[in-house]
Design a protein around this motif. Structure first.
Motif, PDB file in Angstrom:
ATOM      1  N   SER A 186     -83.671  61.849   6.917  1.00 35.83           N
ATOM      2  CA  SER A 186     -85.092  61.486   6.367  1.00 35.83           C
ATOM      3  C   SER A 186     -86.053  61.116   7.284  1.00 35.83           C
ATOM      4  N   ALA A 187     -85.616  61.072   8.642  1.00 37.65           N
ATOM      5  CA  ALA A 187     -86.773  60.995   9.825  1.00 37.65           C
ATOM      6  C   ALA A 187     -86.687  62.027  10.530  1.00 37.65           C
ATOM      7  N   GLU A 188     -87.935  62.620  10.779  1.00 37.35           N
ATOM      8  CA  GLU A 188     -88.066  63.789  11.606  1.00 37.35           C
ATOM      9  C   GLU A 188     -89.253  63.299  12.746  1.00 37.35           C
TER      10      GLU A 188
ATOM     11  N   VAL B  41     -92.858  69.986  19.849  1.00 37.88           N
ATOM     12  CA  VAL B  41     -91.353  69.808  19.560  1.00 37.88           C
ATOM     13  C   VAL B  41     -90.942  69.250  18.607  1.00 37.88           C
ATOM     14  N   ASP B  42     -90.076  69.787  17.502  1.00 35.62           N
ATOM     15  CA  ASP B  42     -89.595  69.385  16.327  1.00 35.62           C
ATOM     16  C   ASP B  42     -88.392  68.800  16.557  1.00 35.62           C
ATOM     17  N   VAL B  43     -87.934  67.607  16.159  1.00 37.75           N
ATOM     18  CA  VAL B  43     -86.573  67.054  16.304  1.00 37.75           C
ATOM     19  C   VAL B  43     -86.000  66.584  14.829  1.00 37.75           C
ATOM     20  N   SER B  44     -84.967  67.015  14.508  1.00 45.76           N
ATOM     21  CA  SER B  44     -84.620  66.654  13.144  1.00 45.76           C
ATOM     22  C   SER B  44     -83.003  66.739  13.156  1.00 45.76           C
ATOM     23  N   SER B  45     -82.361  66.301  12.141  1.00 45.24           N
ATOM     24  CA  SER B  45     -80.809  66.200  11.873  1.00 45.24           C
ATOM     25  C   SER B  45     -80.693  66.052  10.224  1.00 45.24           C
TER      26      SER B  45
END
Length: 823
Positions: free
Chosen positions: A49-51, A137-141
């Motif tokens: 839920s957090a990017e 720069v996109d950081v997600s999981s």
């Protein structure tokens, strides 16, 4: 705007646009940035839920290529929920995950928590002012829990490589590197030299055009450009014409496993296929780009190659002219001998020369024997110059004297044999028999060379299209391309074999023509002096030398495991033809037929191919080959000892029974002295040498089976030649100045050639990366390497060797054949 300490000099001049990032991602920053050594490290945590989205802006100076490198790290080893990083640029998108997964052989997997990638650089702008660039720069999981990460973005200060300046760096499977190089104005070709102190980990060096994306991972580095695998060194020659933009990327990738370079995986990994390993594999590399040779060096090398061997033509003309003047002077003085040291009879006077003292070989005088009398038999009196081209005669292998079948066994079992005993057949029939060697080798050459040329053209095309330089085993530190050829120097250096082979054909043709003229001018029976002149084998040797140059050049178009036999096939034939010619000199009636000889050569080549395929690890092959080698030596020895006809295919088991019986009766029962002592000594030494080769092969199983067989041929040839010369001197025969000079020149040139031959510069028995460890720079004119010098010297050595066989018995031209001993 995020605050914090100013970045260190050389770090990325970036502005973090938190407002835009929060609006795009729907969330705020995940942590406060901290200063770093070369940039600012951003730490945070992401989940489903957090990017996080980061935006970096920087300015590019006019005409400057800026490269940005992104470093990410995650302490989580959870392969089910990796952290995904997506970098968006103006003209492309780059993405990866952490942990980053690499796959090895047999589905082994390796993961890395630290990843750094160089972003595809922006093209230089022609504008007068600076241009602004933005990177997201996109950081997600997809993880249901927080996963911590670190992000660092820096600008590369040493992104562009300089000519003649070494640059050191470190790379790993998850942190590949690539750099930019621009051709200087006055440079058309460069050599990229890469070295490392450590053999492993295995790496790949690639040269790619200036396009995005750049293929810099193990699974895609082979998709574009030219590439090589590497252990300790690599070298790639790059030409300006291949890159319209006159610039390229040099990419360095570390392999997750070493099997591609000949290494193996660690022992603790074997058997654990389902486990993912985290190995620390880093390699320190040094890259240097140096200008390659200019076009003028190509011209100089070509002139050197041709002029060096044209000097042999000039020397041959001088020798022929001096001999002509010498013959003319002797003719004007009335002192001309029957044959004046060149194998050509030139006198019109009756021959009255007597045999030199001691030339009887220590035997009773049998000049009046049946063998000597039958030389002038009326049944052998065809008119001079009556040679015909009848196919029946040309293919005939029968004796033309009706009584020869009944008494040849008696004659050949005499204790002391003379040349007249073994030169009883019609000269025309024997000459035509040996001419078949010439015509057959031409046929073999055509049918052998055409598919070879087609195959190597295909190899070279595959190399040029795919860019895979692991296909061919060149000396890359001295591989000079020309057109579609990758190593023109290795091909050019074979010109000596062709030029000297053609020169030898001209020398033999001259002797043949002069001999025919002498035959036409004289009664054929006054020519029963000296060694019988049959030139068919000499012509075949000249063709074989030329074909060795052609096929060696074909092999060096793309030398590798699959086409090694191109380079050695005619070497076997040259060695075999030389032995046959040496034997035929004093055994003209009982030498091998062309069909038997070439069939035996075919068997040898077949064994060479099988040896390379099966000889590395299969003990059964070496046992079978050693048995064949020993039995063939015994069978051939029996044939030679009893002067039997040398015919492959007629070696029945009776030969071995007869040999065993003789050994039992002569050596065990009676212990008597062998009837043919000299032949026995030669054959004992020869068998000991061949059995030693067989035992050596059985024990050590050499990997280079082709060179092993060639060594057997060469040793047997040298042994027989040494025996021949020793027996010649022992029989009070002389060595004239020309053959003596050729013998000395042969020994000297062969010694020098073998020195350069053993300077191994590559080896198709190993992996391409291991082979490149042997690569060395050029040593001659900045164009030729050690192996090229071997080509030059071996061509000269073979030429002198042929001249030795051609001129060795010129001193016997005035000696009757019933005074010339056979050995």
């Amino acid at each position: 705007m995020a605050g914090g300490a100013a970045p260190a000099p050389g770090a990325l001049l970036c502005t973090l646009l938190w407002a835009a990032a929060a609006a795009a991602a729907g969330s705020g920053p995940g942590g406060s940035p901290a200063p770093g050594a070369f940039g600012r490290v951003y730490r945070g945590a992401v989940n489903i839920s957090a990017e996080r989205v980061y935006a970096f802006a920087y300015s590019s100076e006019p005409g400057q290529v800026d490269a940005v490198r992104v470093y990410v790290n995650s302490s989580s080893e959870n392969l089910q929920y990796p952290v995904l990083f997506v970098v968006r640029q103006q003209k492309g998108v780059l993405s990866w995950q952490v942990p980053l997964i690499f796959r090895g052989l047999y589905q082994r997997t390796y993961n890395y928590q630290e990843v750094s990638r160089t972003l595809c650089p922006s093209e230089p702008t022609p504008e007068t002012g600076p241009s602004d660039q933005i990177i997201f720069v996109d950081v997600s999981s997809m993880a249901p829990f927080n996963i911590a990460y670190e992000l660092l973005v820096t600008r590369l200060e040493n992104f562009q490589l300089e000519t003649n300046k070494a640059f050191n760096f470190t790379a790993s499977p998850s942190q590949p590197q690539y750099f930019l190089y621009k051709f200087p104005q006055d440079v058309d070709s460069v050599i990229i030299k890469v070295v490392s102190d450590a053999v492993y980990p295995c790496s790949v060096v690639s040269v790619q055009d200036i396009v995005c994306p750049v293929y810099d991972l193990d699974h895609n580095v082979e998709f574009n450009g030219v590439y090589q695998s590497m252990t300790k060194q690599a070298a790639i020659t790059v030409q300006r014409k291949d890159f319209p933009g006159e610039q390229f990327f040099v990419v360095f990738v570390i392999k997750p496993e070493d099997y591609a370079c000949g290494g193996s995986v660690p022992s603790f990994i074997h058997g654990n296929v389902n486990r993912t390993w985290n190995l620390q594999r880093t390699k320190n590399l040094q890259v240097t780009i140096v200008p390659s040779i200019k076009k003028s060096v190509y011209v100089q090398a070509m002139f050197f190659s041709f002029l060096s061997f044209l000097c042999f033509y000039l020397g041959s003309v001088v020798v022929a002219f001096v001999h002509y003047i010498r013959v003319r002077r002797k003719a004007s003085a009335g002192r001309l001998s029957p044959e004046d040291g060149s194998g050509i009879m030139t006198s019109s006077h009756p021959i009255t020369a007597s045999t030199p003292e001691g030339s009887s070989y220590g035997a009773i005088d049998e000049s009046s024997s049946s063998g000597g009398r039958q030389l002038s038999s009326p049944e052998r009196r065809p008119p001079a110059g009556s040679d015909t081209d009848s196919s029946v005669e040309e293919e005939s292998d029968f004796d033309t004297m009706p009584e020869i079948e009944s008494d040849k066994n008696v004659i050949r079992t005499k204790v002391f044999l003379y040349l007249s005993d073994l030169s009883r057949k019609d000269r025309r029939i024997v000459s035509k028999k040996y001419k078949i060697y010439f015509w057959n080798i031409i046929t073999i050459a055509v049918f052998y060379a055409l598919p070879v040329i087609q195959l190597v053209i295909t190899y070279q095309t595959v190399v040029n299209v795919t860019g895979n330089q692991d296909i061919c085993y060149y000396n890359f530190l001295c591989a000079h391309p020309l057109g579609v050829l990758s190593a023109f120097n290795n091909i050019l250096s074979n010109v000596g074999h062709m030029l000297l082979g053609f020169l030898f054909l001209l020398i033999v043709l001259r002797r043949d023509i002069l001999h025919r003229r002498a035959m036409e001018m004289k009664d054929v029976y006054t020519l029963d002096y000296g060694i019988p002149k049959h030139f068919g084998l000499f012509y075949a040797m000249g063709i074989a030398l030329m074909m060795e140059g052609v096929l060696s050049a074909c092999y060096h178009v793309c030398p590798n495991y699959s086409n090694f036999q191109f380079d050695t096939s005619f070497m076997y034939m040259i060695a075999g033809l030389c032995m046959l010619k040496l034997y035929q000199t004093r055994h003209p009636d009982i030498n091998a037929s062309a069909y038997s000889a070439y069939a035996s050569f075919a068997v040898v080549i077949c064994l060479a191919v099988l040896g390379v395929v099966f000889g590395k690890n299969d003990m059964w092959f070496w046992v079978i080959f050693s048995m064949i080698h020993v039995l063939a030596s015994l069978a051939l020895s029996t044939q030679i000892y009893y002067m039997g006809r040398f015919k492959i295919g007629k070696c029945y088991l009776g030969i071995f029974r007869r040999a065993a019986m003789v050994l039992y009766t002569d050596c065990i029962q009676q212990c008597s002295r062998p009837m043919y002592m000299d032949r026995m000594v030669l054959l004992i030494v020869g068998n000991l040498v061949n059995w030693s080769f067989a035992i050596f092969g059985l024990v050590y199983r050499p990997r280079d089976f082709a060179s092993y067989i060639l060594g057997i041929f060469i040793c047997n040839l040298l042994l027989y030649l040494a025996f021949y010369i020793i027996m010649k001197l022992r029989s009070s025969e002389k060595l004239l100045p020309i053959p003596l000079f050729c013998i000395v020149a042969t020994a000297v040139v062969w010694a020098a050639a073998l020195y350069f031959f053993f300077q191994t510069l590559s080896s198709w028995e190993e992996t391409p990366a291991e082979s490149r460890e042997k690569n060395r720079p050029c040593i001659l004119l900045g164009f030729f390497d050690d192996h090229d010098v071997w080509h030059f010297l071996s061509a000269a050595a073979l030429f002198f060797s042929f001249l030795v066989l051609l001129t060795l018995d010129d001193d016997l031209d005035a000696v009757r054949r019933d005074k010339i001993p056979v050995f």
